[in-house]
Write an enzyme that holds these catalytic residues in place. Structure first.
Site, PDB file in Angstrom:
ATOM      1  N   ASN A  25     -16.842  54.257  28.933  1.00 37.58           N
ATOM      2  CA  ASN A  25     -15.628  53.685  29.498  1.00 37.58           C
ATOM      3  C   ASN A  25     -15.927  52.453  30.355  1.00 37.58           C
ATOM      4  O   ASN A  25     -16.872  51.735  30.088  1.00 37.58           O
ATOM      5  CB  ASN A  25     -14.832  54.741  30.267  1.00 37.58           C
ATOM      6  CG  ASN A  25     -13.332  54.579  30.057  1.00 37.58           C
ATOM      7  OD1 ASN A  25     -12.766  53.532  30.326  1.00 37.58           O
ATOM      8  ND2 ASN A  25     -12.692  55.616  29.548  1.00 37.58           N
ATOM      9  N   ARG A  26     -15.173  52.225  31.402  1.00 41.75           N
ATOM     10  CA  ARG A  26     -15.149  50.928  32.070  1.00 41.75           C
ATOM     11  C   ARG A  26     -15.953  50.889  33.370  1.00 41.75           C
ATOM     12  O   ARG A  26     -16.019  51.880  34.090  1.00 41.75           O
ATOM     13  CB  ARG A  26     -13.690  50.543  32.361  1.00 41.75           C
ATOM     14  CG  ARG A  26     -12.877  50.255  31.097  1.00 41.75           C
ATOM     15  CD  ARG A  26     -11.413  50.622  31.283  1.00 41.75           C
ATOM     16  NE  ARG A  26     -10.581  50.173  30.177  1.00 41.75           N
ATOM     17  CZ  ARG A  26     -10.442  50.809  29.016  1.00 41.75           C
ATOM     18  NH1 ARG A  26     -11.121  51.926  28.780  1.00 41.75           N
ATOM     19  NH2 ARG A  26      -9.643  50.341  28.075  1.00 41.75           N
ATOM     20  N   HIS A  51     -18.146  50.776  27.790  1.00 38.46           N
ATOM     21  CA  HIS A  51     -19.116  51.639  27.110  1.00 38.46           C
ATOM     22  C   HIS A  51     -20.556  51.144  27.268  1.00 38.46           C
ATOM     23  O   HIS A  51     -21.326  51.057  26.296  1.00 38.46           O
ATOM     24  CB  HIS A  51     -18.757  51.781  25.637  1.00 38.46           C
ATOM     25  CG  HIS A  51     -17.457  52.495  25.396  1.00 38.46           C
ATOM     26  ND1 HIS A  51     -17.002  53.501  26.210  1.00 38.46           N
ATOM     27  CD2 HIS A  51     -16.522  52.336  24.422  1.00 38.46           C
ATOM     28  CE1 HIS A  51     -15.827  53.939  25.751  1.00 38.46           C
ATOM     29  NE2 HIS A  51     -15.515  53.248  24.677  1.00 38.46           N
ATOM     30  N   HIS A 121     -17.309  59.168  20.456  1.00 32.66           N
ATOM     31  CA  HIS A 121     -16.106  58.376  20.186  1.00 32.66           C
ATOM     32  C   HIS A 121     -15.573  58.611  18.774  1.00 32.66           C
ATOM     33  O   HIS A 121     -15.171  57.666  18.090  1.00 32.66           O
ATOM     34  CB  HIS A 121     -16.410  56.892  20.399  1.00 32.66           C
ATOM     35  CG  HIS A 121     -15.211  56.071  20.749  1.00 32.66           C
ATOM     36  ND1 HIS A 121     -14.205  55.806  19.847  1.00 32.66           N
ATOM     37  CD2 HIS A 121     -14.849  55.453  21.899  1.00 32.66           C
ATOM     38  CE1 HIS A 121     -13.284  55.054  20.420  1.00 32.66           C
ATOM     39  NE2 HIS A 121     -13.648  54.827  21.667  1.00 32.66           N
ATOM     40  N   TYR A 123     -12.881  59.559  15.970  1.00 35.13           N
ATOM     41  CA  TYR A 123     -11.433  59.533  15.801  1.00 35.13           C
ATOM     42  C   TYR A 123     -11.033  60.714  14.923  1.00 35.13           C
ATOM     43  O   TYR A 123     -11.673  60.974  13.903  1.00 35.13           O
ATOM     44  CB  TYR A 123     -10.981  58.247  15.107  1.00 35.13           C
ATOM     45  CG  TYR A 123     -11.175  56.981  15.898  1.00 35.13           C
ATOM     46  CD1 TYR A 123     -10.156  56.461  16.702  1.00 35.13           C
ATOM     47  CD2 TYR A 123     -12.366  56.273  15.826  1.00 35.13           C
ATOM     48  CE1 TYR A 123     -10.323  55.278  17.406  1.00 35.13           C
ATOM     49  CE2 TYR A 123     -12.538  55.097  16.532  1.00 35.13           C
ATOM     50  CZ  TYR A 123     -11.522  54.616  17.314  1.00 35.13           C
ATOM     51  OH  TYR A 123     -11.689  53.445  18.011  1.00 35.13           O
ATOM     52  N   ASP A 193      -4.456  54.720  26.269  1.00 33.44           N
ATOM     53  CA  ASP A 193      -5.888  54.482  26.402  1.00 33.44           C
ATOM     54  C   ASP A 193      -6.209  54.794  27.862  1.00 33.44           C
ATOM     55  O   ASP A 193      -6.528  53.906  28.650  1.00 33.44           O
ATOM     56  CB  ASP A 193      -6.244  53.039  26.034  1.00 33.44           C
ATOM     57  CG  ASP A 193      -7.751  52.819  25.949  1.00 33.44           C
ATOM     58  OD1 ASP A 193      -8.497  53.806  26.088  1.00 33.44           O
ATOM     59  OD2 ASP A 193      -8.167  51.664  25.771  1.00 33.44           O
ATOM     60  N   GLN A 230     -10.561  61.002  27.983  1.00 34.57           N
ATOM     61  CA  GLN A 230      -9.859  59.762  27.668  1.00 34.57           C
ATOM     62  C   GLN A 230      -9.046  59.958  26.395  1.00 34.57           C
ATOM     63  O   GLN A 230      -9.576  60.328  25.343  1.00 34.57           O
ATOM     64  CB  GLN A 230     -10.852  58.613  27.464  1.00 34.57           C
ATOM     65  CG  GLN A 230     -10.208  57.251  27.239  1.00 34.57           C
ATOM     66  CD  GLN A 230      -9.863  56.526  28.529  1.00 34.57           C
ATOM     67  OE1 GLN A 230     -10.138  57.027  29.623  1.00 34.57           O
ATOM     68  NE2 GLN A 230      -9.269  55.356  28.424  1.00 34.57           N
ATOM     69  N   GLU A 259     -12.084  61.605  24.345  1.00 35.41           N
ATOM     70  CA  GLU A 259     -13.437  61.362  24.840  1.00 35.41           C
ATOM     71  C   GLU A 259     -13.662  62.103  26.155  1.00 35.41           C
ATOM     72  O   GLU A 259     -13.142  61.708  27.197  1.00 35.41           O
ATOM     73  CB  GLU A 259     -13.643  59.858  25.033  1.00 35.41           C
ATOM     74  CG  GLU A 259     -13.324  59.023  23.800  1.00 35.41           C
ATOM     75  CD  GLU A 259     -13.047  57.583  24.150  1.00 35.41           C
ATOM     76  OE1 GLU A 259     -13.928  56.925  24.754  1.00 35.41           O
ATOM     77  OE2 GLU A 259     -11.937  57.105  23.823  1.00 35.41           O
TER      78      GLU A 259
END
Length: 295
Positions: A25-26, A51, A121, A123, A193, A230, A259
């Site tokens: 993440n950030r 990431h 990650h 999907y 998100d 997430q 996530e």
């Protein structure tokens, strides 16, 4: 094999199924302070790090071990790689269990105290229909709060209640019900998100979320020992074409990523957000399970 190689080494394909580290993440402004020293990380998304900057995920890993229902990968990240401190070795064990679960076990070892926030990650789309989005999937998240964000979806350090907002998944409902409603924590046209603060608060393996396709009865339950998850619905993916495995295209809102993680930018909010430091020469472990069933 060529398409698989492209998917796992190219950052333009949406991190499909990748292990994410060193910090998922950030990270605001691409910097943080740990044990009195400031570190700078790649600003690969505008003015901030996403990431870990990417190198950790977009490189080949070693196969350490394999069996009938499991495989173990490992990667060594040297001190200073992408600006992160100290040597960092990580192992990931994937196991397909007899009761239809994918179990992912992460182990981190460092010679000195360190930071780590790792996730997967993948999907998910339970419909089995090529081209169908996840907007008709039902989702429940066992969280009453989310991390408040600014206009760039970077955490402010505050938590907000989900009740009475478009963020509320405390009961199962369609992902697409309110995904396009105006709300301060969502970017117009992108949708969800966002990080949810799990009721379990981490430390033991507990249920975090349930995803279901009511039409065919397929269900996926997410279990984790981490405090956050997430919710990302592929809103940043190309609306026309993003390569996927086989003949499947992973396009805009085609899949949902759940996530499991520490909250985004926890390295800059260690006193506000839950965080477990990797201790020198002590294994740091975390587990996530995706449990599948059909009704």
């Amino acid at each position: 094999m060529e398409i698989v190689k492209v998917l796992y080494t190219n950052p333009d394909y949406g991190y499909q199924g990748l292990v994410v580290g060193r910090w998922a993440n950030r990270i605001r402004d691409g910097k943080f302070t740990f044990e009195g020293k400031e570190y700078s990380t790649p600003k690969n998304q505008g003015t901030w790090t996403l990431h870990g900057g990417g190198r950790f995920s977009f490189t080949n890993w070693d196969v350490d071990e394999a069996g009938d229902n499991y495989i173990v990968f490992s990667r060594f990240s040297p001190d200073g790689e992408d600006g992160f401190p100290n040597d960092f070795k990580m192992k990931v064990k994937y196991t397909l269990t007899d009761d239809n679960a994918l179990r992912i076990e992460y182990t981190v070892l460092s010679s000195k105290n360190n930071v780590a926030n790792v996730t997967n990650h993948a999907y998910f789309n339970l419909s089995g229909k090529s081209g169908e989005t996840v907007e008709n999937h039902y989702l429940e998240i066992l969280a009453d709060y989310f991390t408040e964000t600014d206009d760039s979806q970077l955490p402010t350090g505050e938590l907000s209640e989900v009740k009475g907002t478009v963020m509320d998944f405390t009961y199962p409902h369609k992902i697409g019900d309110r995904i396009d409603e105006p709300f301060r924590a969502l970017i117009e046209g992108i949708g969800y998100d966002n990080n949810y603060c799990l009721r379990s608060k981490g430390g033991s393996l507990e249920k975090a979320a349930v995803l279901e396709d009511k039409e065919n009865g397929r269900k996926m339950e997410v279990f984790t020992d981490l405090p956050g998850i997430q919710l990302y619905c592929g809103g940043w993916l190309d609306k026309n074409y993003t390569a996927g495995k086989g003949d499947s295209l992973v396009t805009y809102r085609r899949g949902v990523a759940l996530e499991t993680q520490f909250y985004p930018d926890t390295v800059n909010f260690p006193d506000k957000f839950p965080f477990w430091t990797v201790k020198a020469n002590e294994e740091f472990k975390t587990v996530t399970e995706f449990r599948f069933s059909a009704e």
